[in-house]
Design a protein around this motif. Structure first.
Motif, PDB file in Angstrom:
ATOM      1  N   GLU A  55       0.850  -1.201   0.028  1.00 47.72           N
ATOM      2  CA  GLU A  55       0.163  -0.059  -0.115  1.00 47.72           C
ATOM      3  C   GLU A  55       0.761   1.432   0.052  1.00 47.72           C
ATOM      4  OE1 GLU A  55      -3.761  -1.698   2.562  1.00 47.72           O
ATOM      5  OE2 GLU A  55      -2.057  -0.711   3.779  1.00 47.72           O
TER       6      GLU A  55
ATOM      7  N   LEU B 281      -4.334   3.189  -6.394  1.00 50.25           N
ATOM      8  CA  LEU B 281      -3.350   1.954  -6.636  1.00 50.25           C
ATOM      9  C   LEU B 281      -3.800   0.737  -5.664  1.00 50.25           C
ATOM     10  CD1 LEU B 281      -0.180   3.896  -6.111  1.00 50.25           C
ATOM     11  CD2 LEU B 281      -1.042   2.954  -8.251  1.00 50.25           C
TER      12      LEU B 281
ATOM     13  N   ALA C  35      -3.112  -2.870  -7.224  1.00 50.98           N
ATOM     14  CA  ALA C  35      -1.747  -3.307  -7.558  1.00 50.98           C
ATOM     15  C   ALA C  35      -0.794  -3.387  -6.440  1.00 50.98           C
ATOM     16  CB  ALA C  35      -1.029  -2.027  -8.443  1.00 50.98           C
TER      17      ALA C  35
ATOM     18  N   VAL D  42       2.397  -2.573  -4.736  1.00 51.64           N
ATOM     19  CA  VAL D  42       3.657  -1.785  -4.979  1.00 51.64           C
ATOM     20  C   VAL D  42       4.834  -2.434  -4.500  1.00 51.64           C
ATOM     21  CG1 VAL D  42       4.496   0.566  -4.903  1.00 51.64           C
ATOM     22  CG2 VAL D  42       2.214   0.203  -5.542  1.00 51.64           C
TER      23      VAL D  42
ATOM     24  N   VAL E 243       5.699   4.959  -8.917  1.00 53.02           N
ATOM     25  CA  VAL E 243       5.705   3.432  -8.094  1.00 53.02           C
ATOM     26  C   VAL E 243       6.001   2.544  -9.200  1.00 53.02           C
ATOM     27  CG1 VAL E 243       4.393   4.546  -6.320  1.00 53.02           C
ATOM     28  CG2 VAL E 243       3.370   3.119  -8.104  1.00 53.02           C
TER      29      VAL E 243
ATOM     30  N   THR F 124       5.417  -1.698  -9.572  1.00 51.06           N
ATOM     31  CA  THR F 124       4.790  -2.860  -9.009  1.00 51.06           C
ATOM     32  C   THR F 124       5.397  -3.990  -9.105  1.00 51.06           C
ATOM     33  OG1 THR F 124       3.523  -3.398 -11.224  1.00 51.06           O
ATOM     34  CG2 THR F 124       2.374  -1.437  -9.762  1.00 51.06           C
TER      35      THR F 124
ATOM     36  N   TRP G  68       3.496   3.135 -12.504  1.00 47.29           N
ATOM     37  CA  TRP G  68       2.543   4.177 -12.262  1.00 47.29           C
ATOM     38  C   TRP G  68       3.045   5.294 -11.802  1.00 47.29           C
ATOM     39  CZ3 TRP G  68      -2.862   2.689 -12.197  1.00 47.29           C
ATOM     40  CH2 TRP G  68      -2.952   0.911 -12.498  1.00 47.29           C
TER      41      TRP G  68
ATOM     42  N   PRO H 261      -2.875   8.570 -10.478  1.00 50.67           N
ATOM     43  CA  PRO H 261      -2.187   7.435 -10.735  1.00 50.67           C
ATOM     44  C   PRO H 261      -2.599   6.609 -12.045  1.00 50.67           C
ATOM     45  CG  PRO H 261      -2.596   7.474  -8.537  1.00 50.67           C
ATOM     46  CD  PRO H 261      -3.460   8.684  -9.047  1.00 50.67           C
ATOM     47  N   THR H 262      -1.751   6.710 -12.946  1.00 48.06           N
ATOM     48  CA  THR H 262      -1.995   5.993 -14.165  1.00 48.06           C
ATOM     49  C   THR H 262      -0.606   5.280 -14.747  1.00 48.06           C
ATOM     50  OG1 THR H 262      -3.344   7.894 -14.878  1.00 48.06           O
ATOM     51  CG2 THR H 262      -2.906   6.395 -16.579  1.00 48.06           C
ATOM     52  N   MET H 263      -0.956   4.092 -15.287  1.00 51.05           N
ATOM     53  CA  MET H 263       0.137   3.185 -15.569  1.00 51.05           C
ATOM     54  C   MET H 263       0.702   3.848 -16.967  1.00 51.05           C
ATOM     55  SD  MET H 263       0.198  -0.651 -16.286  1.00 51.05           S
ATOM     56  CE  MET H 263      -0.823  -0.799 -17.964  1.00 51.05           C
TER      57      MET H 263
END
Length: 543
Positions: free
Chosen positions: A197, A227, A230, A232, A244, A246, A252, A272-274
């Motif tokens: 987290e 997130l 995912a 992390v 970050v 994963t 991301w 947050p976007t990949m």
């Protein structure tokens, strides 16, 4: 590199070429590096004593921090104006540099030119430290508690206020979480828990909470809910953005603008976007700077991570199937002849537990995952051989299901093919780059030639204009001179003509005076032939 010139391509630091460096930390104006033997090197700007050499002089080459010689440095971190490190023998946290706002954790705001121990952290075991622009943080083991201190603007310390803290203080909100990593920006902070987290707090616009409404400054750590799906394994804070990594090797990112790796125009800045362009690149580490980001790829870990994910999914599927299947029912759907046999049940459970532990033993390399897969497959095959299906009419066992080893080998072959394709593409890109550089060089040469031609053309035009101007001036001068000569000639001609006419008139007058009966008609004019102008009154005097 021994000078202050900019370098546009990676270049080996010769001062560290013979050293085995295992960790590097960069700030805006100085750098710290830790060798495998625990020696700390620093270089860059020495203002406020941030290099730890006892003065404020700049260092153009890596220099050993002699004050820490004899102590094994495990990790170092550079802030904008201060530095910190953790030593192992004995375990101690040292800080030095600018002391404003208590960022050194010594209970005051004094600067330190040499590494100075943080007394408040002498007791607990500190696993890692982090330095931001104006604050610092440390993770204490084995509890995983987070301690922060320094400037408190925007609530970046996580204590629920904006006050400065001159000595380390526990972040109470995260006391129930076991933290494994922390990263600090100039005015915000991020922490990573053991469960993957991510919590962020501090200045708004870079915390990743925009998906839940307008973001404001967070004075307490807040979970990044975007997130939640995912796991992390690493987090990094830049000046105004975060990134970050994963467990599947995806990256991301989010922040105050879209200029941090997102090529999709629909990507919202602070959500947050990949980063899709890095998908499948086996990213294992990311580092954020002021306005740039660096990602490290390691294809050797990709197979291990794929095997780990497959093992987890298989183990979870097997657990669900075991929960849904009544006791004594085999995987093929037929009843075992002796469902209550405790030996068979014990062997089955033992094989499943050992296989799962083999996969989960080591995430950091492919070797551990392969070993776990082989161990799991051997246990599965052994269980099938040790407990044949007695209820089968032919007395022969069915064909075994595809083993995990086969799946891992398939994934490995696929990854190997992908890696070969990547190498070929890299080679083609390198060749294309070489050709492009050659074309650029040729283009620059042609451009220089064209500039020379233009310059020569401009010079020729200037010469022609100069010649034309000189020629016109020469013509005007000649016309003026010829005009003057013509005027002088005309004046001379008129004067000679007048003289000739005057001479002719005076000759005629003398002839008349010599004749009889001349009664004073002679009086020749002196100005050239004016006869009779004098007159005579008979007395012999002229009138």
């Amino acid at each position: 590199h021994g000078n202050s010139k900019d370098v546009y391509t990676p270049k080996v630091v010769r001062g560290l070429q013979s050293k085995l460096i295992r960790q590097v930390s960069c700030a805006e104006h100085h750098v710290a590096a830790v060798s495998e033997t625990g020696v700390l090197f620093t270089w860059g700007r020495g203002q406020n004593g941030r290099l730890g050499h006892g003065g404020t002089d700049n260092e153009l080459l890596p220099k050993v921090v002699e004050a820490l010689m004899g102590s094994h440095v495990a990790q170092a971190s550079c802030g904008d104006f201060h530095t910190s490190c953790v030593t192992l023998n004995p375990m101690q946290v040292y800080t030095w540099g600018l002391g404003l706002s208590g960022r050194l954790g010594h209970g005051d705001e004094a600067d330190c030119n040499l590494p100075t121990p943080v007394d408040a952290l002498s007791g607990p075991h500190v696993s890692s430290v982090a330095c931001g622009g104006h604050h610092s943080a440390a993770i204490v083991e084995p509890s995983g508690h987070l301690m922060t201190w320094g400037g408190g603007a925007f609530g970046k310390l996580g204590h629920g206020n904006r006050l400065a803290q001159t000595s380390p203080k526990l972040v109470a909100v995260l006391q129930a979480k076991k933290l494994v990593a922390v990263s600090l920006g100039p005015h915000h902070s991020a922490a990573l828990t053991q469960k993957g987290e991510v919590y962020t707090w501090g200045q708004s616009g870079r915390l990743g909470h925009a998906s839940q409404g307008a973001e404001v400054d967070e004075m307490l750590p807040r979970l990044v809910s975007a997130l939640a799906g995912a796991f992390v394994i690493q987090v990094s804070c830049g000046h105004s953005h975060c990134a970050v990594v994963t467990e599947t090797g995806d990256v991301w990112a989010w922040g105050s603008s879209r200029a941090f790796g997102h090529t999709e125009p629909t990507a919202v800045p602070n959500v947050p976007t990949m980063i899709k362009v890095l998908s499948g690149k086996a990213i294992v580490q990311v580092a954020c700077g002021v306005t740039h980001t660096i990602a490290l790829s390691d294809f050797r870990r990709l197979a291990g991570k794929a095997a780990l994910v497959a093992a987890r999914s298989t183990a979870s599927a097997a657990a669900m199937k075991e929960r849904s299947t009544p006791l004594g029912v085999a995987a093929t759907g037929r009843l075992d002849s002796n469902p209550e046999d405790p030996n068979a049940l014990h062997a089955k459970k033992l094989g499943d537990s050992e296989g799962a532990s083999g996969f989960l033993q080591d995430e950091r390399g492919a070797g551990g995952a392969h070993h776990g897969a082989e161990h799991h497959a051997e246990n599965g095959e052994g269980a099938s051989r040790g407990s044949p299906e007695k209820g089968h009419p032919t007395g022969k066992s069915l064909l075994p299901a595809p083993s995990m080893e086969r799946e891992v080998s398939f994934l490995s072959s696929e990854l190997k093919t992908y890696q070969e394709q990547t190498l070929r593409l890299a080679k083609q890109l390198q060749e294309t780059k070489t050709k492009l550089e050659a074309l650029q060089n040729e283009n620059s040469f042609l451009r220089s030639e064209l500039e020379v031609m233009h310059q020569c053309s401009d010079d020729a035009d200037e010469r022609v204009d100069t010649l034309r101007r000189h020629f016109n001036e020469r013509l005007k001068e000649m016309e003026r001179r010829y005009g003057d000569k013509e005027r002088a000639w005309r004046e001379t001609f008129h004067r000679l003509r007048s003289q000739m006419e005057g001479a002719a008139g005076s000759g005629g007058g003398e002839a008349d005076a010599a004749g009889p009966g001349a009664t004073g008609l002679g009086g020749a004019g002196r100005g050239g032939g004016g006869a009779g102008l004098g007159g005579n009154d008979g007395t012999g005097r002229s009138r």
